[in-house]
Design an enzyme around this catalytic site. Structure first.
Site, short mmCIF file in Angstrom:
data_model
loop_
_atom_site.label_atom_id
_atom_site.label_comp_id
_atom_site.label_asym_id
_atom_site.label_seq_id
_atom_site.Cartn_x
_atom_site.Cartn_y
_atom_site.Cartn_z
N HIS A 173 28.52 -4.68 -13.96
CA HIS A 173 27.97 -3.42 -13.45
C HIS A 173 27.84 -3.49 -11.94
O HIS A 173 27.43 -4.51 -11.37
CB HIS A 173 26.58 -3.16 -14.06
CG HIS A 173 25.86 -2.01 -13.41
ND1 HIS A 173 26.30 -0.71 -13.52
CD2 HIS A 173 24.77 -1.97 -12.62
CE1 HIS A 173 25.49 0.08 -12.83
NE2 HIS A 173 24.56 -0.65 -12.28
N LYS A 219 3.89 1.73 -1.34
CA LYS A 219 4.43 1.94 -2.69
C LYS A 219 3.39 2.64 -3.56
O LYS A 219 3.69 3.64 -4.25
CB LYS A 219 4.83 0.60 -3.30
CG LYS A 219 5.16 0.65 -4.79
CD LYS A 219 5.35 -0.74 -5.37
CE LYS A 219 5.55 -0.70 -6.87
NZ LYS A 219 6.80 -0.03 -7.27
N ASP A 239 25.98 -8.60 -14.53
CA ASP A 239 25.83 -7.60 -13.47
C ASP A 239 26.19 -8.18 -12.11
O ASP A 239 25.70 -9.25 -11.73
CB ASP A 239 24.39 -7.09 -13.41
CG ASP A 239 24.05 -6.19 -14.59
OD1 ASP A 239 24.98 -5.70 -15.24
OD2 ASP A 239 22.86 -5.98 -14.84
N GLY A 278 21.07 -1.72 -19.19
CA GLY A 278 20.35 -2.94 -19.56
C GLY A 278 18.87 -2.75 -19.75
O GLY A 278 18.36 -2.85 -20.86
N LYS A 319 24.10 1.21 0.20
CA LYS A 319 23.53 0.03 0.84
C LYS A 319 23.62 0.12 2.37
O LYS A 319 24.60 0.62 2.93
CB LYS A 319 24.25 -1.24 0.36
CG LYS A 319 24.03 -1.55 -1.11
CD LYS A 319 22.58 -1.91 -1.40
CE LYS A 319 22.37 -2.21 -2.86
NZ LYS A 319 22.94 -3.48 -3.28
N GLU A 325 14.88 -5.70 -22.03
CA GLU A 325 14.47 -6.62 -20.95
C GLU A 325 12.98 -6.58 -20.64
O GLU A 325 12.57 -6.77 -19.49
CB GLU A 325 15.29 -6.36 -19.68
CG GLU A 325 16.79 -6.46 -19.91
CD GLU A 325 17.61 -6.20 -18.64
OE1 GLU A 325 17.04 -6.18 -17.54
OE2 GLU A 325 18.83 -6.05 -18.76
N ARG A 346 10.49 1.33 -4.22
CA ARG A 346 11.01 0.17 -4.96
C ARG A 346 10.96 -1.07 -4.07
O ARG A 346 11.64 -1.14 -3.04
CB ARG A 346 12.43 0.45 -5.42
CG ARG A 346 13.19 -0.75 -5.98
CD ARG A 346 12.69 -1.15 -7.34
NE ARG A 346 13.61 -2.10 -7.96
CZ ARG A 346 13.25 -3.02 -8.83
NH1 ARG A 346 11.97 -3.13 -9.18
NH2 ARG A 346 14.13 -3.84 -9.37
N HIS A 354 17.70 7.17 -10.50
CA HIS A 354 16.73 7.05 -9.42
C HIS A 354 16.01 8.37 -9.15
O HIS A 354 15.19 8.46 -8.25
CB HIS A 354 17.40 6.54 -8.15
CG HIS A 354 17.94 5.15 -8.30
ND1 HIS A 354 19.22 4.90 -8.74
CD2 HIS A 354 17.37 3.94 -8.10
CE1 HIS A 354 19.41 3.59 -8.78
NE2 HIS A 354 18.31 2.99 -8.41
N GLU A 373 0.81 -1.20 0.00
CA GLU A 373 0.00 0.00 0.00
C GLU A 373 0.86 1.27 0.00
O GLU A 373 0.49 2.28 -0.61
CB GLU A 373 -0.93 0.02 1.22
CG GLU A 373 -2.02 -1.04 1.19
CD GLU A 373 -1.60 -2.37 1.81
OE1 GLU A 373 -2.49 -3.19 2.09
OE2 GLU A 373 -0.38 -2.58 2.02
#
Length: 774
Positions: A655, A18, A613, A446, A116, A498, A529, A708, A16
């Site tokens: 990548h 997102k 990748d 990609g 990260k 892709e 995401r 992003h 919800e």
């Protein structure tokens, strides 16, 4: 004995959050609608935990985008470039501008850097600090959410990133100081927050200091001691839970045991030995409790109650029941929401499902473990214990798990399987002759935008509303249009886009033996995401080619080179829920052999450029440096196994994104990829410094714009970044590309940005041809 939870998934059982975020960004709902969606999720989470027997229920674990960004806003650590935007926009739009960048009413601000969260696939927004950094209480979110829960009749345990970890999560944006030097400026705002929470009736406060799992300096350890002594002096009645997770305290343990806190949280999944270390040290103060993180907060396997109860019993025997809390190992943000939503047996078979537990089931496990560790066990609890034992035994003996052919192939690997035929210098010359690419060749990473229409085709195909032929025809049309756009815009090395793929890991897992999938097993990666990691339950092999069909089709459409696009073995491992009954290195090598087979088939089909990748190589690095060498040995070898069985004139790309490479640059070079593309735009090419200082020998594509963010940078902006790159890396080694795949972007901004990117590359070529300084 109490139950304790460190954090709960905030995306909502049906994503919800997102959906609400993306509607707000598209201007389709109001700020009030977005905030109401968040309030509904929080209420459901608090009530669910209360109903399932959690005593210490977290608040402030909810975030509209990222918990570190929330704290940055709370502390008023807003970078200077947002000050004008803040004056003319509401705080919600300021928040999202810091996360995503913004182009609005003539204002153009770039996003803050993203990287990260320790060794997870979650991304946080990196705080930015200056020497004269000021902090002030700018947002009262943490206090408001405590009051919100209190009004529902639930007294929560507010969760806050500790001050030392917050500073260490950030970056100095100028020379002449270390961010830990800001601690005295930061502490008063923390005191203000704690004081407000105490006045509202908070009894427990959870302060997360995950940097205690890393190798800290004496200065950083001294800061920890200072901070918690000061908090204890000013707030002696608050019960501070100091939470560490993802590894042991290690050499920080002596410092930690001397801290005047109420409770220490231990991650006993990642480091079960630290319980013995603490109990045998004799240095744990008689007033300090232990929160035992025995339920895995980062994986989806059902808890082994027998093992967990042995740890709980050991702690209870040593300290007494009243000093023990039972908990997950870390926040459950890294787990899917609810296994009960997995109702499709074709997606997840009953045999495998019985081995799993998601966030809701994990808090039930925590409560049940508390009951089972008590003196009086009910009949119902005893029945659940027996069922748990049966399920774990079934998993150990299941015929689904083991494949002797796969095990034998791994055992027969020899050294030459992980080496190319010749060195890069030789390969580079042959590739230059074969590929005939210009200086500053352009490419993308990609994926191209997956529109709602493309996603609807996939949904209809899965429901049987489209035949395979109809689905393929639609995908071929989309692929051809993407090839034509790339040709027309002047991109040198094309990709097929892709469109047949759902996710860069899930797509491959669906075609590999040893994997299974959930229908609703979503976890947050960053912002809106969400990813749905595959479940690796058994030995991995590739029964059939996975990407050759679409690579061949795309290459048939154009005389330009089309890259074959694969996900590497380490990333497939890291971004899956991995079996925990064998070493991760063994599973990774199995995946590497499967990818190797695909690489060979792509080359046979005429694909001369193949990208494998590996954005998760750095992410998988153990937190403690003494464990790095072992991991890097098998991780780098796995990549090389996947990439080495091709001719010299076949160019292998890889990548990586949103990671710091300084400490492992030699290992990155040891991967021996012909070309590496990396994220560099958010850091303004700072990440390239490691490659420059090391004199990285192979070719490199530093990302020149941030995918992003919805903003479209000018070609002048990209030229500026390329000139910075060319000042430290020889021009003939440089590629020009975005910093990541374009799947989540819209077509209009994608086309505009890529045209600007190609123009930037052309300007760099003109400058080079006129022997200008680049």
């Amino acid at each position: 004995m109490k139950t304790n939870n460190l954090g709960y998934p905030r995306i909502g059982s049906n994503r919800e959050l997102k959906k609400a975020n993306e509607l707000y960004w598209a201007g389709k709902i109001s700020p009030e609608n977005l905030l109401a969606a968040g309030s509904t999720i929080r209420k459901e989470n608090w009530q669910l935990q209360a109903e399932n027997g959690i005593d210490l229920i977290p608040s402030n674990d909810f975030s509209l985008y990222d918990q570190v960004l929330d704290l940055t806003l709370t502390l008023g650590a807003i970078p200077e470039r947002y000050q004008e935007f803040a004056r003319t926009n509401n705080s919600l739009d300021l928040y999202f501008a810091m996360a995503r960048g913004a182009q609005k009413d003539g204002q153009d601000v770039v996003a803050m850097e993203m990287t990260k969260w320790f060794d997870t696939n979650y991304h946080y927004i990196v705080p930015e600090f200056t020497k004269n950094q000021k902090f002030e209480l700018f947002s009262t979110k943490i206090i408001a959410e405590f009051i919100e829960a209190k009004n529902l009749g639930i007294i929560t345990k507010p969760v806050l990133i500790g001050p030392v970890s917050y500073l260490l999560l950030g970056k100095e944006k100028e020379d002449g100081f270390h961010r830990i030097d800001l601690i005295e400026k930061l502490l008063p705002v923390y005191f203000e927050i704690l004081n407000a929470l105490q006045k509202e009736g908070a009894e427990y406060i959870q302060l997360d200091e995950p940097f205690l799992a890393l190798n800290l300096t004496d200065k950083e350890r001294n800061a920890i001691t200072h901070v918690y002594n000061e908090i204890s002096k000013k707030f002696s009645s608050l019960k501070i839970i100091l939470a560490n997770y993802f590894d042991c305290f290690g050499e920080n343990l002596e410092t930690v045991l001397a801290l005047p806190v109420h409770t220490l949280h231990l991650d006993l999944v990642r480091c079960s030995s630290q319980l013995d270390d603490i109990l045998e040290s004799g240095k744990l103060d008689n007033s300090v409790n232990l929160s035992l993180g025995v339920v895995d907060g980062r994986n989806i396997w059902k808890n082994d109650f027998k093992k967990s109860l042995a740890l709980i019993e050991k702690a209870v025997t040593a300290l007494g029941e009243n000093r023990i809390l039972v908990a997950p190992s870390c926040s459950l943000i890294h787990s899917p929401c609810d296994l009960d939503l997995e109702t499709n047996d074709a997606t997840l078979t009953p045999e495998i499902k019985q081995w799993l537990a998601f966030a809701k089931q994990k808090i039930q496990e925590v409560s049940l473990l508390k009951n089972l560790a008590s003196e009086n066990i009910s009949v119902a609890d005893a029945t659940q214990l027996e069922a748990n034992i049966v399920a774990n035994n079934n998993r150990k003996t299941s015929k689904l798990i083991h494949n002797e052919k796969v095990k034998n192939r791994v055992a027969s690997i020899v050294e030459s399987d992980s080496k190319r035929n010749n060195t890069f210098a030789t390969r580079r010359q042959k590739q230059a002759e074969a590929l005939q690419l210009p200086l500053f060749p352009t490419t993308t990473i990609g994926s191209f935008p997956q529109t709602a229409e493309v996603r609807s085709w996939r949904a209809k195909f899965k429901k049987g509303e489209l035949t395979q032929a109809e689905y393929d025809a639609l995908l071929k049309k989309e692929t051809e249009e993407t090839i034509r756009f790339q040709e027309e815009s002047g991109i040198d090395v094309l990709v097929h886009g892709e469109f047949e793929r759902n996710d860069m890991v899930e797509y491959f897992g669906e075609q590999l033996d040893g994997f299974t999938f959930t229908k609703n097993g979503w976890v947050q990666s960053y912002g809106s995401r969400c990813v749905k990691p595959p479940v690796i339950y058994g030995d991995v092999s590739r029964p059939n080619p996975m990407t050759v069909k679409w690579a061949e089709f795309a290459q048939s459409l154009t005389p330009k080179w089309v890259k074959g696009m694969l996900t590497g073995p380490v990333t497939i491992l890291q971004w899956s829920f991995v079996r925990n009954d064998q070493p991760r290195s063994e599973t990774c090598t199995q995946i590497a052999l499967a990818i190797r087979d695909e690489v060979v088939d792509l080359e046979k089909a005429g694909i001369k450029i193949i990208q494998i990748d590996e954005p998760a190589i750095r992410e998988g690095l153990p937190l403690r440096k003494e464990e790095w060498a072992n991991y890097l040995e098998w991780a780098i070898k796995a990549f090389r196994i996947s990439a080495s069985d091709v001719a010299d004139d076949t160019q292998i790309h890889t990548h990586m994104c949103y990671s710091e490479f300084n400490d492992i640059i030699q290992n990155i070079a040891d991967m021996d990829a012909d070309v590496i593309t990396i994220e560099c735009s958010r850091s303004q090419m700072e990440l390239l410094d490691a490659f420059a200082d090391f004199k990285y020998p192979n070719e490199i594509g530093p990302g020149v714009y941030d995918i992003h963010s919805p903003r479209v940078p000018s070609n002048e902006e990209m030229v500026h970044l390329l000139k910075k790159a060319a000042s430290v890396i020889p021009a003939d080694q440089l590629w020009v590309n975005p910093d990541c795949g374009l799947k989540t972007r819209h077509w209009d901004e994608t086309k505009k940005a890529l045209i600007e990117m190609v123009n930037a590359a052309k300007k760099m070529r003109v400058a080079a041809s006129h022997l200008e300084t680049i």
